[in-house]
Design a protein around this motif. Sequence first.
Motif, PDB file in Angstrom:
ATOM      1  N   LEU A 116      12.686  13.122 -19.250  1.00 43.52           N
ATOM      2  CA  LEU A 116      12.646  12.349 -18.006  1.00 43.52           C
ATOM      3  C   LEU A 116      11.644  11.202 -18.156  1.00 43.52           C
ATOM      4  N   GLN A 117      11.970  10.068 -17.541  1.00 42.50           N
ATOM      5  CA  GLN A 117      11.063   8.919 -17.618  1.00 42.50           C
ATOM      6  C   GLN A 117      10.968   8.245 -16.256  1.00 42.50           C
ATOM      7  N   ALA A 118       9.724   7.945 -15.845  1.00 46.91           N
ATOM      8  CA  ALA A 118       9.518   7.350 -14.513  1.00 46.91           C
ATOM      9  C   ALA A 118       9.863   5.861 -14.518  1.00 46.91           C
ATOM     10  N   PHE A 119      10.512   5.416 -13.450  1.00 45.75           N
ATOM     11  CA  PHE A 119      10.808   3.985 -13.269  1.00 45.75           C
ATOM     12  C   PHE A 119      10.467   3.594 -11.843  1.00 45.75           C
ATOM     13  N   ASN A 120       9.841   2.435 -11.695  1.00 46.40           N
ATOM     14  CA  ASN A 120       9.698   1.843 -10.380  1.00 46.40           C
ATOM     15  C   ASN A 120      11.061   1.217 -10.056  1.00 46.40           C
ATOM     16  N   ALA A 121      11.607   1.521  -8.861  1.00 46.57           N
ATOM     17  CA  ALA A 121      12.937   0.981  -8.506  1.00 46.57           C
ATOM     18  C   ALA A 121      12.968  -0.534  -8.649  1.00 46.57           C
ATOM     19  N   CYS A 122      11.793  -1.166  -8.470  1.00 47.63           N
ATOM     20  CA  CYS A 122      11.722  -2.629  -8.593  1.00 47.63           C
ATOM     21  C   CYS A 122      12.121  -3.095 -10.003  1.00 47.63           C
ATOM     22  N   GLU A 123      11.866  -2.237 -11.008  1.00 47.17           N
ATOM     23  CA  GLU A 123      12.256  -2.612 -12.390  1.00 47.17           C
ATOM     24  C   GLU A 123      13.723  -2.316 -12.631  1.00 47.17           C
ATOM     25  N   LEU A 124      14.342  -1.607 -11.697  1.00 49.25           N
ATOM     26  CA  LEU A 124      15.739  -1.210 -11.904  1.00 49.25           C
ATOM     27  C   LEU A 124      16.681  -1.954 -10.953  1.00 49.25           C
ATOM     28  N   GLY A 125      16.295  -3.170 -10.597  1.00 51.03           N
ATOM     29  CA  GLY A 125      17.223  -4.025  -9.855  1.00 51.03           C
ATOM     30  C   GLY A 125      17.290  -3.798  -8.361  1.00 51.03           C
ATOM     31  N   MET A 126      16.328  -3.046  -7.805  1.00 48.08           N
ATOM     32  CA  MET A 126      16.369  -2.737  -6.372  1.00 48.08           C
ATOM     33  C   MET A 126      15.859  -3.946  -5.571  1.00 48.08           C
ATOM     34  N   LEU A 127      16.743  -4.933  -5.432  1.00 47.47           N
ATOM     35  CA  LEU A 127      16.371  -6.184  -4.759  1.00 47.47           C
ATOM     36  C   LEU A 127      16.629  -6.090  -3.259  1.00 47.47           C
ATOM     37  N   THR A 144      11.464   5.685  -8.150  1.00 48.18           N
ATOM     38  CA  THR A 144      10.758   5.673  -6.864  1.00 48.18           C
ATOM     39  C   THR A 144      11.744   5.470  -5.729  1.00 48.18           C
ATOM     40  N   GLY A 145      11.754   6.357  -4.744  1.00 47.26           N
ATOM     41  CA  GLY A 145      12.515   6.096  -3.527  1.00 47.26           C
ATOM     42  C   GLY A 145      11.756   5.111  -2.665  1.00 47.26           C
ATOM     43  N   VAL A 200       0.843  -1.206   0.000  1.00 46.69           N
ATOM     44  CA  VAL A 200       0.000   0.000   0.000  1.00 46.69           C
ATOM     45  C   VAL A 200       0.878   1.257   0.000  1.00 46.69           C
ATOM     46  N   ALA A 201       1.916   1.260   0.846  1.00 41.77           N
ATOM     47  CA  ALA A 201       2.775   2.454   0.951  1.00 41.77           C
ATOM     48  C   ALA A 201       3.489   2.750  -0.364  1.00 41.77           C
ATOM     49  N   SER A 202       3.743   1.711  -1.160  1.00 40.71           N
ATOM     50  CA  SER A 202       4.531   1.897  -2.389  1.00 40.71           C
ATOM     51  C   SER A 202       3.833   2.798  -3.415  1.00 40.71           C
ATOM     52  N   PHE A 203       2.496   2.948  -3.293  1.00 37.95           N
ATOM     53  CA  PHE A 203       1.777   3.752  -4.292  1.00 37.95           C
ATOM     54  C   PHE A 203       2.200   5.220  -4.255  1.00 37.95           C
ATOM     55  N   GLY A 204       2.612   5.716  -3.093  1.00 34.74           N
ATOM     56  CA  GLY A 204       2.996   7.130  -2.981  1.00 34.74           C
ATOM     57  C   GLY A 204       4.130   7.466  -3.924  1.00 34.74           C
ATOM     58  N   GLU A 205       5.190   6.678  -3.893  1.00 34.44           N
ATOM     59  CA  GLU A 205       6.356   6.941  -4.749  1.00 34.44           C
ATOM     60  C   GLU A 205       6.054   6.588  -6.203  1.00 34.44           C
ATOM     61  N   ARG A 206       5.230   5.569  -6.403  1.00 35.24           N
ATOM     62  CA  ARG A 206       4.882   5.223  -7.793  1.00 35.24           C
ATOM     63  C   ARG A 206       4.166   6.394  -8.457  1.00 35.24           C
ATOM     64  N   MET A 207       3.284   7.061  -7.698  1.00 35.99           N
ATOM     65  CA  MET A 207       2.526   8.174  -8.296  1.00 35.99           C
ATOM     66  C   MET A 207       3.397   9.423  -8.426  1.00 35.99           C
ATOM     67  N   SER A 208       4.201   9.721  -7.407  1.00 34.21           N
ATOM     68  CA  SER A 208       4.992  10.966  -7.484  1.00 34.21           C
ATOM     69  C   SER A 208       5.997  10.891  -8.634  1.00 34.21           C
ATOM     70  N   SER A 209       6.614   9.715  -8.838  1.00 32.64           N
ATOM     71  CA  SER A 209       7.609   9.605  -9.916  1.00 32.64           C
ATOM     72  C   SER A 209       6.930   9.785 -11.277  1.00 32.64           C
ATOM     73  N   THR A 210       5.722   9.233 -11.410  1.00 31.93           N
ATOM     74  CA  THR A 210       4.979   9.370 -12.669  1.00 31.93           C
ATOM     75  C   THR A 210       4.669  10.842 -12.945  1.00 31.93           C
TER      76      THR A 210
END
Length: 453
Positions: free
Chosen positions: A136-147, A181-182, A113-123
Motif C-alpha cells: 500500500l502507498q499513501a497518496f494525497n488526492a491532490c496528486e491524483l487529479g482531484m481538481l 486522502t478523502g 488546516v483541515a487537510s492535515f487530518g487525511e494527509r496523516m491518516s493515509s500515511t
Amino acid sequence: MIVMKFGGTSVGSADSIRRTVRIVKAGLPRKPLVVVSALSGVTDMLLAAAEDALKRSLPAGDLVKKIRDRHTAVLLGLGLGPGLVDAEFAELEHVLFGVSLVRELTLRTSDYVASFGERMSSTIVAAFAKASGLNLQAFNACELGMLTNAAFGSAEILPETYASIAGAVGRIPGGVVPVVTGFIGKTAEGEVTTLGRGGSDYTASIFGAALGAEEIQIWTDVDGVMTADPRIVPDARTVAVVSFEEASELAYFGAKVLHPKTIIPAMEKEIPVRVLNTFNPAGKGTLIVRKAVKSNPVTAITSKKDIFVINIHSARMLMVYGFLNNVFRIFNDFKVPVDMVATSEVNVTVTVDKQFDVSGIVARLGEFSEVDVLSDRASISIVGEGIRSTAGVGGRIFSILGSRGINVEMTSQSYGDVNESIIVMAGRLNEAVQALHAVFFGDDAGKVAAAGA
Ligand code: ADP
Ligand code: ASP
Ligand code: MG
C-alpha cells in the motif's frame, strides 16, 4: 477494480486500523483503491486549533499537542515510529503560526488546516500495511487529479476531474494499492480545498466514477443504512437494499452515514454503492442501486436539527405572478440552497441549513414582505420509493404525531417524490422520530404495507 472508503472510526485507533488493513487485504483480488478519512475527531480538533491560533500569539496551542498525542498513540500502538508524521506537524505548526501572526482565518486557510487530518491518516494506514507485507502507498488526492473549484469549505469537482484522476491513477505502478486522502482536493492554481464535512464518502464515489469501479464500498461504524439514526432509535434495523434516489434523499435530509453528494457520481455511472461495517465485516451491509423493490413503502426516517425555517408572508402575493421568482432569486443571489418549500396564498415557507448566514437574505426579503426566522425547529423526512404509490402514509404521520400532541408545522411532498418531509419543534424531535419509526417499522408496520398494497 473497487473503491474502499474507511471513515474516521475505521482509522480512529490502532485496533481499528488493524481491522481496516485486514479488510483491505481480503479485498486485494478485486484491485482496491483505498480512501481514508482523518482519525475520528481530528478534523474537529484541527479546525478548533485554527480558531485557537486566531486568538493567541503562541506558535502552537494545547490542541496541537492533543492532536499530536493522538497520532503518536496510534503510531506506537501499530508498532510504527512516532516520527512518521513529523513533517506534517511541522507544516501544520507553521500554518497555525501564520494565522496567529496575521490574525486572519479565511475559509481557504481552514481548508488547508483541515487537510492535515487525511494527509496523516493515509500515511499511517499505508505505513502499517506496508509493515504487514502489503504493497500500500499513501497518496494525497491532490496528486491524483482531484481538481475542484475554489469554493473553499464545500468545493465542487471540475468537468475535467474524472479524466485527470483516471490519468494520474493510471500512472501508478501495477501492484501498488493506493491509499488516498478523502475530503480534500485542489484548485487549478494548486490551493487545497475540502469537499465539506463528511466529504470522504464523496471522494470515494468521485474516484469510483472516474475509474469505472465495479463497486464503491463505504466502510463505517454501523451495519449499513438503517431505518433511522441508531442514536435516536436504538432498535433501528439495517436496510438491505436502497435505491439511489432514496439514498440521496436520506443523505441530503440528515442521514450522516453518507455525505449528501456521494450518490451523484455513482448514479451517473450506475456503480453500486455498498455500506459496510468495519467492526462487523461479515455483515451484509446495505446495497445502494438504481432500483430497490420492497414491501414496506417507507425505507427509512431521517432528521435534521440544524435548520432555519423562514416564513415569508405577503398579501402582495395574492393573484400576482412573479412573487416566487422574486423570493428565490434572492436565495440564488446569496448562493444559499433551499431544502424544503411550502406555499399558500399569502405565505412561502422554506428551510435552509444553519451553516448558511441568512441575515442578508432576510433583509432583502424584508423589503417586500414580513419575514420570520425560526431557529428552534427540526425537519423529519420519511423516505421510500413506495411513498409515491401508497395511500395513507401522510395520514399515518399526522395521526401518530397528533395523538402525541406534536404539531406538524409544515409539510412538503411533490408529485413523484420518494420523500415526505415535515417540520416539528426541535425539542420534540427524538420523540417524533421514535413514534414514526414504531408506526412504519414496529410490529404494526406490516399493516401499513398491506394497507398500501
Ligand atoms: P464515518 O466516520 O465512517 O464516515 P459517520 O459518523 O460520518 O461515519 O457516519 C456514520 C454514522 O451515521 C453512524 O454511526 C450513525 O450514528 C449515523 N447515522 C445517522 N443516520 C443513519 C442511518 N439512517 N443509518 C445509519 N447510520 C446513520
Ligand atoms: N475528516 C472529514 C470530516 O470529519 C471528512 C470525513 O470524515 O469524511 O468531516
Ligand atoms: Mg462520514
